[in-house]
Design an enzyme around this catalytic site. Structure first.
Site, PDB file in Angstrom:
ATOM      1  N   HIS A 124     -19.606  13.741  66.884  1.00 52.54           N
ATOM      2  CA  HIS A 124     -20.018  13.706  65.477  1.00 52.54           C
ATOM      3  C   HIS A 124     -20.675  15.017  65.070  1.00 52.54           C
ATOM      4  O   HIS A 124     -21.217  15.755  65.908  1.00 52.54           O
ATOM      5  CB  HIS A 124     -20.974  12.541  65.207  1.00 52.54           C
ATOM      6  CG  HIS A 124     -22.292  12.650  65.916  1.00 52.54           C
ATOM      7  ND1 HIS A 124     -22.433  12.406  67.264  1.00 52.54           N
ATOM      8  CD2 HIS A 124     -23.535  12.982  65.462  1.00 52.54           C
ATOM      9  CE1 HIS A 124     -23.698  12.579  67.608  1.00 52.54           C
ATOM     10  NE2 HIS A 124     -24.393  12.936  66.546  1.00 52.54           N
ATOM     11  N   ASP A 149     -23.694  16.305  62.619  1.00 45.74           N
ATOM     12  CA  ASP A 149     -24.885  15.629  62.107  1.00 45.74           C
ATOM     13  C   ASP A 149     -24.788  15.333  60.614  1.00 45.74           C
ATOM     14  O   ASP A 149     -24.557  16.221  59.791  1.00 45.74           O
ATOM     15  CB  ASP A 149     -26.140  16.477  62.381  1.00 45.74           C
ATOM     16  CG  ASP A 149     -26.642  16.304  63.801  1.00 45.74           C
ATOM     17  OD1 ASP A 149     -26.334  15.274  64.414  1.00 45.74           O
ATOM     18  OD2 ASP A 149     -27.347  17.210  64.295  1.00 45.74           O
ATOM     19  N   HIS A 201     -20.839  17.272  68.276  1.00 49.80           N
ATOM     20  CA  HIS A 201     -21.463  17.115  69.588  1.00 49.80           C
ATOM     21  C   HIS A 201     -21.376  15.670  70.043  1.00 49.80           C
ATOM     22  O   HIS A 201     -21.126  14.754  69.254  1.00 49.80           O
ATOM     23  CB  HIS A 201     -22.912  17.613  69.591  1.00 49.80           C
ATOM     24  CG  HIS A 201     -23.784  17.014  68.534  1.00 49.80           C
ATOM     25  ND1 HIS A 201     -23.761  17.400  67.214  1.00 49.80           N
ATOM     26  CD2 HIS A 201     -24.730  16.035  68.601  1.00 49.80           C
ATOM     27  CE1 HIS A 201     -24.639  16.713  66.514  1.00 49.80           C
ATOM     28  NE2 HIS A 201     -25.229  15.870  67.341  1.00 49.80           N
ATOM     29  N   ARG A 249     -35.691  16.633  67.102  1.00 48.57           N
ATOM     30  CA  ARG A 249     -34.738  17.433  66.342  1.00 48.57           C
ATOM     31  C   ARG A 249     -35.303  17.840  64.993  1.00 48.57           C
ATOM     32  O   ARG A 249     -35.997  17.066  64.328  1.00 48.57           O
ATOM     33  CB  ARG A 249     -33.446  16.640  66.115  1.00 48.57           C
ATOM     34  CG  ARG A 249     -32.276  17.476  65.615  1.00 48.57           C
ATOM     35  CD  ARG A 249     -31.087  16.599  65.263  1.00 48.57           C
ATOM     36  NE  ARG A 249     -31.253  15.984  63.937  1.00 48.57           N
ATOM     37  CZ  ARG A 249     -30.457  15.034  63.454  1.00 48.57           C
ATOM     38  NH1 ARG A 249     -29.475  14.557  64.192  1.00 48.57           N
ATOM     39  NH2 ARG A 249     -30.667  14.541  62.244  1.00 48.57           N
TER      40      ARG A 249
END
Length: 310
Positions: A115, A117, A266, A283
């Site tokens: 995917h 983000d 990723h 993150r």
């Protein structure tokens, strides 16, 4: 006698990792404010190698946010996040201890599909920075794939075909990872995120063309029948997941990955569910632009607003 090296005398080193993607960055201490030259070097490396890896950077939330801000506006943690630390609303906790509470199932990350983000946003994040706080002794690696390479290695006739297509990106994708009666499902249903993006987007800085579809969020190709859409998406998803275009990163406490979210997807680990381990990463994300296709047409929002930072 001890020799003291000033930060400006330390040479930043960029060491490529895999054939198509990834570079290790050394010679920089993220506890210190980056110089303009270091920012330029890191930015150039990011555009070339798509994902950068830093080791032994033992920083906290404030330093991670400060580092991120040298490269753009930092957004709130996530459109659906309610677990960000109160004093650091920019921090998203990728914490295995929180996912069962959020989704109603045991997980170590949001999704185990490739995917990009939050691609269902009209302006998906330009980049993401992920820092490891607790890493398991075995397993838990993350992989990245180069979507420019995935596009460039398609036959030219297929490149021309997909350049004219648009695809729906929906938060939850075709197979949501949460239980239907979970609080997260209710949250997404109350404020859905849906956008029609070009299947091939043009990078706003480098001008590179990249496949902009991913199994985590892309649901269908606009204008094709369901069977046609599924068949084409399978072909493109297989290309995105081609091991030749990927790099895999082994986490340790103090490791940081910094990736260009516009031209990468990723993959979170799927090898931990049978192990009694904890994995905690944090993150931050940088505010993104609206994707533009080869024809110059921007993405179209179906549901959801711009996601802005500061």
């Amino acid at each position: 006698m001890t020799t003291v090296h000033e930060p400006s005398t330390i040479t930043l080193r960029v060491t490529p990792v895999a054939g198509y993607i990834g570079a290790d960055i050394s010679g920089v201490d993220l506890r210190e404010t980056l110089t303009d030259e270091q920012v330029e070097q890191i930015t150039a490396a990011l555009h070339r190698y798509k994902v950068l890896f830093f080791r032994d950077q033992h920083i906290g939330h404030a330093e991670q946010i400060a580092f991120s801000r040298r490269f753009g506006a930092v957004t709130p943690s996530h459109p659906y996040d309610t677990d960000a630390p109160t004093e650091f609303p920019e921090i998203l906790a990728v914490d295995s201890r929180l996912y069962e509470k959020r989704f109603g199932v045991k997980k170590f990350s949001y999704t185990n599909f490739w995917h990009t983000d939050v691609s269902p946003l009209i302006n998906p994040p330009a980049a993401s920075i992920l820092r490891a706080e607790i890493a398991p002794e075995q397993g838990g690696d993350t992989g990245w794939t180069n979507l420019v390479a995935a596009y460039e290695n398609l036959p030219e006739s297929l490149q021309r075909f997909v350049e004219g297509l648009r695809a729906e990106h929906r938060f939850g994708g075709r197979r949501p990872v949460w239980n239907e009666d979970s609080d997260y499902a209710k949250k997404v249903a109350a404020a859905p995120l849906v956008t029609e993006h070009p299947v091939v987007r043009v990078h706003p800085v480098t001008g590179e063309r990249a496949l902009f579809v991913n199994p985590g969020f892309t649901t269908r190709i606009i204008g094709l029948s369901p069977n046609q859409s599924d068949a084409l998406l399978k072909l493109l998803f297989d290309e995105v997941a081609n091991p030749a275009y990927t790099v895999r990163f082994r986490w340790a406490r103090g490791s940081i990955a910094f990736w260009d979210n516009r031209v990468t997807a990723h993959l979170a680990p799927s090898d931990l569910d049978h192990l009694d381990v904890t994995r905690v990463l944090y993150r931050t994300t940088l505010e993104g632009d609206i994707p533009v296709g080869v024809d110059g047409a921007p993405s179209t929002s179906i549901a959801g607003a711009h996601f802005t930072g500061n």
